[in-house]
Design a protein around this motif. Structure first.
Motif, PDB file in Angstrom:
ATOM      1  N   SER A  71       7.702  20.067 -10.077  1.00 13.52           N
ATOM      2  CA  SER A  71       8.171  19.759 -11.422  1.00 13.52           C
ATOM      3  C   SER A  71       9.696  19.781 -11.492  1.00 13.52           C
ATOM      4  CB  SER A  71       7.601  20.774 -12.419  1.00 13.52           C
ATOM      5  OG  SER A  71       8.183  22.054 -12.197  1.00 13.52           O
ATOM      6  N   VAL A  72      10.203  19.196 -12.562  1.00 12.96           N
ATOM      7  CA  VAL A  72      11.652  19.227 -12.777  1.00 12.96           C
ATOM      8  C   VAL A  72      12.114  20.665 -12.988  1.00 12.96           C
ATOM      9  CG1 VAL A  72      13.547  18.374 -14.201  1.00 12.96           C
ATOM     10  CG2 VAL A  72      11.584  16.899 -13.756  1.00 12.96           C
ATOM     11  N   ALA A  73      11.307  21.474 -13.658  1.00 11.45           N
ATOM     12  CA  ALA A  73      11.664  22.873 -13.874  1.00 11.45           C
ATOM     13  C   ALA A  73      11.817  23.607 -12.545  1.00 11.45           C
ATOM     14  CB  ALA A  73      10.607  23.559 -14.741  1.00 11.45           C
ATOM     15  N   GLN A 107      11.150  15.060 -18.786  1.00 16.17           N
ATOM     16  CA  GLN A 107      11.594  16.405 -18.398  1.00 16.17           C
ATOM     17  C   GLN A 107      12.987  16.364 -17.753  1.00 16.17           C
ATOM     18  OE1 GLN A 107      10.159  19.505 -18.964  1.00 16.17           O
ATOM     19  NE2 GLN A 107       9.020  18.183 -20.381  1.00 16.17           N
ATOM     20  N   ALA A 108      13.259  15.324 -16.987  1.00 17.76           N
ATOM     21  CA  ALA A 108      14.578  15.190 -16.367  1.00 17.76           C
ATOM     22  C   ALA A 108      15.663  15.044 -17.434  1.00 17.76           C
ATOM     23  CB  ALA A 108      14.594  13.994 -15.418  1.00 17.76           C
ATOM     24  N   ARG A 109      15.388  14.252 -18.460  1.00 25.48           N
ATOM     25  CA  ARG A 109      16.355  14.092 -19.545  1.00 25.48           C
ATOM     26  C   ARG A 109      16.541  15.408 -20.293  1.00 25.48           C
ATOM     27  NH1 ARG A 109      16.936  10.250 -16.906  1.00 25.48           N
ATOM     28  NH2 ARG A 109      16.868   8.047 -17.499  1.00 25.48           N
ATOM     29  N   LEU A 110      15.442  16.099 -20.562  1.00 23.95           N
ATOM     30  CA  LEU A 110      15.490  17.351 -21.308  1.00 23.95           C
ATOM     31  C   LEU A 110      16.310  18.410 -20.575  1.00 23.95           C
ATOM     32  CD1 LEU A 110      14.388  18.948 -23.783  1.00 23.95           C
ATOM     33  CD2 LEU A 110      12.462  19.629 -22.341  1.00 23.95           C
ATOM     34  N   LEU A 111      16.177  18.431 -19.242  1.00 18.41           N
ATOM     35  CA  LEU A 111      16.840  19.470 -18.452  1.00 18.41           C
ATOM     36  C   LEU A 111      18.133  18.984 -17.792  1.00 18.41           C
ATOM     37  CD1 LEU A 111      13.638  21.053 -16.848  1.00 18.41           C
ATOM     38  CD2 LEU A 111      15.029  21.961 -18.727  1.00 18.41           C
ATOM     39  N   GLY A 112      18.551  17.766 -18.114  1.00 19.75           N
ATOM     40  CA  GLY A 112      19.827  17.271 -17.600  1.00 19.75           C
ATOM     41  C   GLY A 112      19.842  17.028 -16.109  1.00 19.75           C
ATOM     42  N   MET A 113      18.714  16.566 -15.564  1.00 28.69           N
ATOM     43  CA  MET A 113      18.587  16.360 -14.124  1.00 28.69           C
ATOM     44  C   MET A 113      18.556  14.868 -13.803  1.00 28.69           C
ATOM     45  SD  MET A 113      18.293  18.077 -11.239  1.00 28.69           S
ATOM     46  CE  MET A 113      17.727  19.709 -11.720  1.00 28.69           C
ATOM     47  N   PRO A 114      19.489  14.357 -12.994  1.00 34.25           N
ATOM     48  CA  PRO A 114      19.448  12.944 -12.592  1.00 34.25           C
ATOM     49  C   PRO A 114      18.145  12.615 -11.872  1.00 34.25           C
ATOM     50  CG  PRO A 114      21.571  13.920 -12.043  1.00 34.25           C
ATOM     51  CD  PRO A 114      20.672  15.054 -12.444  1.00 34.25           C
ATOM     52  N   LEU A 115      17.655  11.384 -12.109  1.00 32.19           N
ATOM     53  CA  LEU A 115      16.364  10.953 -11.565  1.00 32.19           C
ATOM     54  C   LEU A 115      16.575   9.800 -10.587  1.00 32.19           C
ATOM     55  CD1 LEU A 115      13.272  10.860 -11.481  1.00 32.19           C
ATOM     56  CD2 LEU A 115      13.332   9.566 -13.629  1.00 32.19           C
ATOM     57  N   VAL A 116      16.185  10.030  -9.337  1.00 30.10           N
ATOM     58  CA  VAL A 116      16.280   9.025  -8.277  1.00 30.10           C
ATOM     59  C   VAL A 116      14.885   8.473  -8.027  1.00 30.10           C
ATOM     60  CG1 VAL A 116      17.035   8.527  -5.916  1.00 30.10           C
ATOM     61  CG2 VAL A 116      18.159  10.360  -7.231  1.00 30.10           C
ATOM     62  N   VAL A 117      14.725   7.155  -8.131  1.00 28.90           N
ATOM     63  CA  VAL A 117      13.406   6.538  -7.961  1.00 28.90           C
ATOM     64  C   VAL A 117      13.356   5.771  -6.643  1.00 28.90           C
ATOM     65  CG1 VAL A 117      11.811   4.789  -8.835  1.00 28.90           C
ATOM     66  CG2 VAL A 117      12.901   6.401 -10.414  1.00 28.90           C
ATOM     67  N   TRP A 118      12.381   6.120  -5.809  1.00 35.23           N
ATOM     68  CA  TRP A 118      12.058   5.357  -4.609  1.00 35.23           C
ATOM     69  C   TRP A 118      11.187   4.194  -5.089  1.00 35.23           C
ATOM     70  CZ3 TRP A 118      14.156   9.858  -4.221  1.00 35.23           C
ATOM     71  CH2 TRP A 118      14.591  10.398  -3.000  1.00 35.23           C
ATOM     72  N   ALA A 119      11.728   3.002  -5.234  1.00 33.61           N
ATOM     73  CA  ALA A 119      10.985   1.857  -5.770  1.00 33.61           C
ATOM     74  C   ALA A 119      10.391   1.074  -4.608  1.00 33.61           C
ATOM     75  CB  ALA A 119      11.895   0.974  -6.615  1.00 33.61           C
ATOM     76  N   TYR A 120       9.116   1.317  -4.330  1.00 36.04           N
ATOM     77  CA  TYR A 120       8.459   0.771  -3.153  1.00 36.04           C
ATOM     78  C   TYR A 120       7.344  -0.209  -3.556  1.00 36.04           C
ATOM     79  CZ  TYR A 120      10.648   4.175   0.005  1.00 36.04           C
ATOM     80  OH  TYR A 120      11.539   4.894   0.751  1.00 36.04           O
TER      81      TYR A 120
END
Length: 249
Positions: A71-73, A107-120
Motif C-alpha cells: 500500500s501507499v501507507a 491514496q498517493a494523492r492523499l499522502l503526497g506520494m508521486p506515482l510511477v506507472v509501468w504502462a505495459y
C-alpha cells in the motif's frame, strides 16, 4: 531464478543496492519484502520507489492483471520517495486493473506520494495488432497512463517496423527516433522513462538510450541490462549511460 543465472551475485539484493549507489543511480525499485529487509542499510544513499503490485512469470499474459500486495501507507512507513504500479493496457482484465489503480492513485494523492506507472501493453488484442512493443502499443500505453493520472510513466522502446494489423495511422514509414519522440508527446506533461528492456547488445541498447534522451524522455530505467553482468562491466555501462543522460554520449 533465471534472472540471476548470468550473474548469481545479483541474487543478493545488497549487491544490487550497492551497485545502484556506486553507479550514482537516482533511485531503486523494490518490492515490499526486499524494501523492508534490505533498503534500510542504504537509506539516505539511494531513493526508494516501492512497487505496489506484481505478478509471476508463470501464468499467461493473455488476461494479465498485476495484483496489489503493498500500500501507499506502507511506502510512507518505509520512507519511499515514490510508488510504482504496473498497468497492463489492452487486456480483458482492464476493468479490475483500472479499479485498483484508482485506489492507489487516490491514496498517493492523499499522502503526497508521486506515482510511477509501468504502462505495459499486454493480451491477445495487443499481440494481434503489432505486438507489445510496437509503436502503436507503446504510444497508446503512454497516453493511457497520462490520462489516468500518472506522474511518471515507464515504457519500453517502440518498434515502428512492427505494423501488422495496427491502425492505419501507424502503418506509415517512420524511424525509431521519430517514434520515441511521438511517444514522449503522447505522455504530454507526464514525465517519461524508457526501459532498458530485455538483455540486448550494448551498441543497440545505448543507441536506444541516446534516441530516447534526444526525444525528450526524462530519463532511463535499467535493471537486467545492468546487473546481469560482472560488477566492473556493469559500472562501465552505467558510465556510458550517464554520459548519454548528460548529453555527452
Amino acid at each position: 531464478m533465471r534472472d540471476f543465472a548470468a550473474n548469481p551475485a545479483a541474487g543478493d539484493p545488497r549487491y544490487v543496492l550497492k551497485l545502484a549507489v556506486e553507479g550514482g543511480f537516482n533511485g531503486i525499485v523494490l518490492q515490499i519484502g526486499l524494501a523492508e529487509k534490505f533498503h534500510w542499510e542504504y537509506a539516505g544513499e539511494i531513493p526508494l520507489i516501492l512497487k505496489l503490485n506484481g505478478k509471476t512469470d508463470i501464468p499467461s499474459d493473455a488476461e494479465a492483471l498485476s495484483p496489489l500486495h503493498a500500500s501507499v501507507a506502507e511506502a510512507v512507513r518505509l520512507g519511499a520517495d515514490a510508488v510504482g504500479y504496473t498497468m497492463y493496457v489492452g487486456t480483458p482484465a482492464a476493468g479490475a486493473d483500472f479499479a485498483q489503480y484508482r485506489e492507489v492513485r487516490e491514496q498517493a494523492r492523499l499522502l503526497g506520494m508521486p506515482l510511477v506507472v509501468w504502462a505495459y501493453p499486454r493480451g491477445a488484442a495487443i499481440e494481434g495488432k503489432g505486438g507489445r512493443d510496437s509503436f502503436y502499443a507503446v504510444d497508446y500505453a503512454a497516453r493511457v497512463a497520462s490520462e489516468l493520472g500518472a506522474d511518471v510513466v515507464k515504457v519500453n522502446f517502440p518498434h515502428p517496423e512492427k505494423q501488422d494489423q495496427v491502425p492505419a495511422a501507424y502503418r506509415r514509414p517512420i524511424d525509431s527516433q521519430d517514434a520515441i519522440a511521438a511517444v514522449v508527446r503522447s505522455a504530454n506533461r507526464t514525465l517519461l522513462l524508457v526501459s532498458g528492456g530485455a538483455r540486448a547488445g550494448d551498441a543497440e541498447m545505448l543507441d536506444k538510450a541516446r534516441q530516447s534522451i534526444r526525444a525528450g524522455a526524462t530519463g532511463l530505467i535499467f535493471g537486467r541490462n545492468v546487473w546481469q553482468r560482472e560488477h566492473e562491466e556493469s559500472l562501465r555501462l552505467v558510465g556510458q549511460l550517464q554520459r548519454i543522460l548528460a548529453g555527452a554520449g
